[in-house]
Structure formats: C-alpha cells, structure tokens
Design a protein around this motif. Structure first.
Motif, PDB file in Angstrom:
ATOM      1  N   PHE A   2     -21.942 -12.034 -25.646  1.00 12.07           N
ATOM      2  CA  PHE A   2     -22.802 -11.668 -24.516  1.00 12.07           C
ATOM      3  C   PHE A   2     -23.066 -12.859 -23.598  1.00 12.07           C
ATOM      4  O   PHE A   2     -23.473 -12.681 -22.453  1.00 12.07           O
ATOM      5  N   GLU A   3     -22.903 -14.053 -24.110  1.00 15.49           N
ATOM      6  CA  GLU A   3     -23.015 -15.311 -23.371  1.00 15.49           C
ATOM      7  C   GLU A   3     -24.428 -15.583 -22.863  1.00 15.49           C
ATOM      8  O   GLU A   3     -25.407 -15.155 -23.466  1.00 15.49           O
ATOM      9  N   GLY A   4     -24.515 -16.298 -21.725  1.00 11.52           N
ATOM     10  CA  GLY A   4     -25.787 -16.857 -21.299  1.00 11.52           C
ATOM     11  C   GLY A   4     -26.751 -15.843 -20.721  1.00 11.52           C
ATOM     12  O   GLY A   4     -26.363 -14.834 -20.136  1.00 11.52           O
ATOM     13  N   GLN A  55     -16.043 -11.149 -11.420  1.00 13.34           N
ATOM     14  CA  GLN A  55     -16.014 -12.011 -12.605  1.00 13.34           C
ATOM     15  C   GLN A  55     -15.042 -11.450 -13.638  1.00 13.34           C
ATOM     16  O   GLN A  55     -14.958 -10.230 -13.813  1.00 13.34           O
ATOM     17  N   PRO A  56     -14.295 -12.307 -14.316  1.00 16.14           N
ATOM     18  CA  PRO A  56     -13.403 -11.810 -15.370  1.00 16.14           C
ATOM     19  C   PRO A  56     -14.203 -11.018 -16.404  1.00 16.14           C
ATOM     20  O   PRO A  56     -15.129 -11.545 -17.018  1.00 16.14           O
ATOM     21  N   GLY A 116     -18.758  -9.908 -15.738  1.00 14.55           N
ATOM     22  CA  GLY A 116     -18.446 -10.665 -16.940  1.00 14.55           C
ATOM     23  C   GLY A 116     -18.853  -9.941 -18.212  1.00 14.55           C
ATOM     24  O   GLY A 116     -18.324 -10.216 -19.283  1.00 14.55           O
ATOM     25  N   THR A 117     -19.790  -8.989 -18.107  1.00 10.25           N
ATOM     26  CA  THR A 117     -20.238  -8.199 -19.259  1.00 10.25           C
ATOM     27  C   THR A 117     -20.147  -6.704 -18.986  1.00 10.25           C
ATOM     28  O   THR A 117     -19.740  -5.931 -19.850  1.00 10.25           O
ATOM     29  N   GLN A 164     -22.613 -13.751 -12.368  1.00  8.74           N
ATOM     30  CA  GLN A 164     -22.447 -13.502 -13.795  1.00  8.74           C
ATOM     31  C   GLN A 164     -23.634 -12.699 -14.333  1.00  8.74           C
ATOM     32  O   GLN A 164     -24.776 -12.874 -13.891  1.00  8.74           O
ATOM     33  N   HIS A 165     -23.371 -11.859 -15.316  1.00 12.49           N
ATOM     34  CA  HIS A 165     -24.355 -10.900 -15.817  1.00 12.49           C
ATOM     35  C   HIS A 165     -25.699 -11.544 -16.171  1.00 12.49           C
ATOM     36  O   HIS A 165     -26.748 -11.117 -15.697  1.00 12.49           O
ATOM     37  N   GLY A 166     -25.661 -12.565 -17.018  1.00 17.83           N
ATOM     38  CA  GLY A 166     -26.899 -13.136 -17.526  1.00 17.83           C
ATOM     39  C   GLY A 166     -27.676 -13.957 -16.528  1.00 17.83           C
ATOM     40  O   GLY A 166     -28.840 -14.300 -16.780  1.00 17.83           O
TER      41      GLY A 166
END
Length: 473
Positions: A72-74, A277-278, A326-327, A346-348
């Motif tokens: 899920f990242e940042g 975003q990828p 990204g998410t 980016q999502h986060g």
C-alpha cells in the motif's frame, strides 16, 4: 489505514504513532500481532455497531505523521486537509474528524459514521439557530463529507444505511476511493508467496491482513484475473489461494455484487482522482501450485452488454493501461460520477496535493469547479518507487515515467521523520526499460522513512514515501 489505533484498556499505541513498530523486529511482531482481528471483530457488521460496538481497540485520531505499509506504500498525515477545510468554514467546530478502526468491516464503520455525523449535524444546527447573524442567512445547514481512500466506502455505507442522513448531505468529496476495489489488496494478502524481504515485516503484515475484514473489503469486484483467453472476477477460493480468508472474501465480494446491482448514488458526489502513476490494475496467476499473484499494469474493458472487448482480429481480451494513482486505477476511483477532477498524484499523498486541497475548498464554499488539473486520459508525469520498501545497504530504484527528457526535472530524497535534507539524484534513461522511463538509484545511510519528491517544474511535485529497514538477521 489513516487512523491512529490504541489498546482500549492499556492505552498502548498500536498503529500510526511510532515507526519502530515497522522497523524494529522486537516491537513490530507484538504490535502487528495485536492488530489481528479476533472472532468478534471478524464477524462485526452494521447490526453489531448498532447493538454493541466493539471496545478492544479504539481509533483515537487521524494520522498526524507519515506512515507506510508494504504494497500500500506511503500515507501522509491529514493535518493539511484539516487545516484547509477549517480555514473556509464559519467556525472550527463545524468540522468533525472521524477516525475509525480500519481493520473492521466497512459496513460496521459506516454505521458508526452515520451516528457520529447525525450528532454533529444536530449540534451544529442548534448552534446556528442560537447565533442570530448566522441564522439570518436562512439556509438550513447540511453535511459535506470529505473522504480519502477507504473513507469513501465508509461514507457510502453510512448514507446507504441512513436515507435521512443522505437527504441532509449536500456533497460527498472522495479522494482516491476504490469504489470497485484495488488489485493491490490481493498482493498484500499474497506477501508470503513473493519472497519479499525483510521477511519478518512482510510475514507480520500478511498474517495481520489475512484476518482483517477491512482489507478484504478492498478486494477488486471488477473482472481482473487474467486467464489468457478470458478475464474473471475473483472468487473467494481465489482469494484464499492467494493468502486471504475465504469467509471474509465471500462476504466482501457479495457486497461488491450488490453494489453493482443497486445503483446507489452518493449525493452531490465529486471525485478527485489521481492519474498517470504506475498502477497495478489486474492480476495473473503465475502458477496454481505456487499460489503467487502477479500484478499487471493493464486493465480490460467490457461493452454495454458486459462482454469483454476483444483485440482486433483476435480472440484475446484487449488490454489497456487505464492508469491510476499507484493504488487505485481510474475506473475504480471514478465510480461512474461525471464530476471528476484529475490530478497527477500518488494515492497516499493526495490529501496533501495542492490541487486536491483547492478543489475540496471550492466544493465546501459552493464555488464553481476548477478545471481538470490532469489530462483525464492517464498520461502525464508519474513516480515509481519500490512498493515493498528497501533494506539498508541495498540501492532503491526510483523511476520517473511519462517524461520525454530529464531536462528541468529534479528528483530528491530526504528523511520524512526528521526533515533531514538529501541530495538531488541524477535521472537517466533506464536501459532495462523500453518505455522511455527515467530512473535513479538511492542508497540510504540509515533505517528510516524517506520521502521521494519528483518536481517537473510544471506540475505540483509528486511525492511518495519509502521505508528502509534493517535486513533480516
């Protein structure tokens, strides 16, 4: 996952306070283990919330510091959006943050939100009625919900369950909400089968996620499992094979089916959607015996009859990069609404994005919508970081996508916990990629949460968080 959680009896912080729970083995195992859902928490639904809300763990606040989780990242804190919203209302008491236990089912949290929102609106209406200058305007106060990610699903559950509350709602602003689910949730459940490191962290996260109704409520409900000549929706058996819980998956996927059929519409819905975003959009099974789910950066279209669109002159499904934040991929975050604002983000980190904050303020103030900040077509600058983080001593590969040249572009990394500045990195064409991607390498000198910043000079800088931990002992 943007709410701080603590043990309701001891007050011990369990989530969102100290990054040591992710970086230090002796701490992380115990805290991640404490977040496992017990039997009552697994079964909790809307009726549970109405009869006897759970009390073992409580949500105390929205995140006030950066956080991170494999896959899920940042996730940035919500301080900026609270400040932004509070700055455009009559009084700070008009704004009520709603932290919730994200481990539990969306339906359960939706019931709690409906109750909290009704009480907040009642208090505010009483205050307005008692303030002559405010009451003179004549407009009866109504609600505006501002929701990030899973929060949008909780808002939908609250308004579905309480039609009177929906009638008292002027607008719902969702930011990166996965209305159709996110393929990344499957990858989080599949961590044990990826060979990812450090093993202690991914083992703890996967074991926790497999017990949580909230994570299963993020499962994709669209056709995402690439079988070669066909594309299928996930089944509960698929989710169990990839490391999830069959019972929790069956309940979540049944809800996805219901949402496709009931046609419920959020009142005054405005969606803010990250693009370019990828983004993992679909899944492929590398080998049934290995139980490994591989993420794919393409999606599949269906026609008006619900049939797969096939590639011209072929029986194979047509694949296309639908893009995303990204998410969450674009079709999931749009949820059929026509009132969409696209941003490169980016999502986060969307809740700190200048464009997103500006749009939120304009909706609250009932001003005309801003024009698209992105292109709406999935093209534009993108940032790619290791979704499983990194280990000390190993270089991180950081990539910038969607750019023709590195001229005028800067990529930098600095500590997100101390603010300690880093040095700009040199972007070069990645010889291992054929899509023109620019990349750079970064080797951390200490375990920490790092903020990667990509500035094109033409758009709001893209940011993402990356956790670097000690290697396995």
């Amino acid at each position: 996952m943007g709410s701080v959680l603590e043990d309701a009896v001891t007050g011990r912080p369990l989530w969102g306070v100290d990054l040591a729970m992710l970086t230090k083995p002796r701490i992380s195992g115990g805290l991640l283990g404490a977040l496992h859902a017990d039997e009552r928490e697994r079964e909790a639904d809307a009726d549970t919330a109405r009869r006897a809300p759970l009390t073992r763990i409580r949500a105390t606040a929205l995140l006030t510091r950066p956080w991170w989780l494999p896959v899920f990242e940042g996730l940035d804190p919500y301080s900026d959006v609270l400040k932004s919203v509070t700055g455009v209302v009559l009084d700070p008491q008009a704004v009520a943050p709603f932290p919730y236990d994200w481990r539990l089912a969306v339906a359960y949290n939706g019931t709690l939100l409906a109750r909290t929102a009704r009480a907040h609106l009642t208090r505010w209406r009483e205050r307005v009625a008692a303030t002559p200058d405010w009451a003179a305007g004549g407009a009866r106060p109504r609600l505006v919900f501002v929701a990030h990610s899973m929060g949008g699903l909780v808002v939908r559950a609250a308004l579905e369950q309480d039609p009177e509350l929906a009638a008292d709602t002027r607008a719902v602003i969702t930011v990166g909400t996965p209305f159709l689910g996110s393929a990344k949730s499957v990858l989080a459940l599949n961590l044990l089968h990826t060979g990812a490191r450090p093993k202690r962290l991914v083992r703890g996260v996967q074991a926790m996620a497999a017990t949580l109704p909230g994570v299963h409520d993020l499962l994709p409900g669209y056709r995402c499992l690439d079988r070669g000549v066909d594309v299928e929706r996930l089944s509960a058996a698929d989710v169990a094979r990839f490391g999830g819980d069959a019972e929790l998956a069956a309940r979540s996927l049944a809800e996805r089916t219901r949402h496709r059929q009931d046609g419920f519409t959020l009142p005054g819905h405005r969606a803010i959607v990250g693009e370019a975003q990828p983004t993992i959009q679909s899944l492929a099974e590398q080998h049934p015996d290995l139980r490994v789910a591989a993420g794919r950066r393409y999606a599949f279209d269906v026609d008006a009859d619900g049939d797969l669109v096939r590639a011209p002159g072929s029986d194979l499904p047509a694949r296309r990069n639908a893009s995303g934040d990204g998410t969450v991929h674009l079709p999931s975050a749009r949820a059929g609404t026509e009132a969409v604002t696209y941003v490169y983000g980016q999502h986060g980190t969307l809740m700190r994005h200048d464009g997103a904050l500006r749009q939120i303020r304009r909706v609250i103030q009932e001003r005309p919508q801003s024009p698209y900040l992105g292109g709406g077509d999935g093209t534009g600058p993108g940032l790619e970081t290791p979704e499983l983080g990194g280990t000390l001593g190993q270089p991180l590969i950081l990539a910038a996508t969607g750019l023709d040249t590195p001229a005028g572009v800067t990529l930098s990394v600095h500590s997100a916990t101390t603010g300690r500045p880093g040095h700009p990195l040199t972007l070069r064409r990645d010889p291992e990629r054929t899509d023109g991607t620019l990349s750079a390498r970064f080797t951390a000198d200490a375990p920490d949460l790092y903020r990667v910043v990509l500035d094109t000079g033409r758009h709001t800088p893209l940011t993402q968080l990356v956790l670097v931990t000690l290697p396995d002992a």
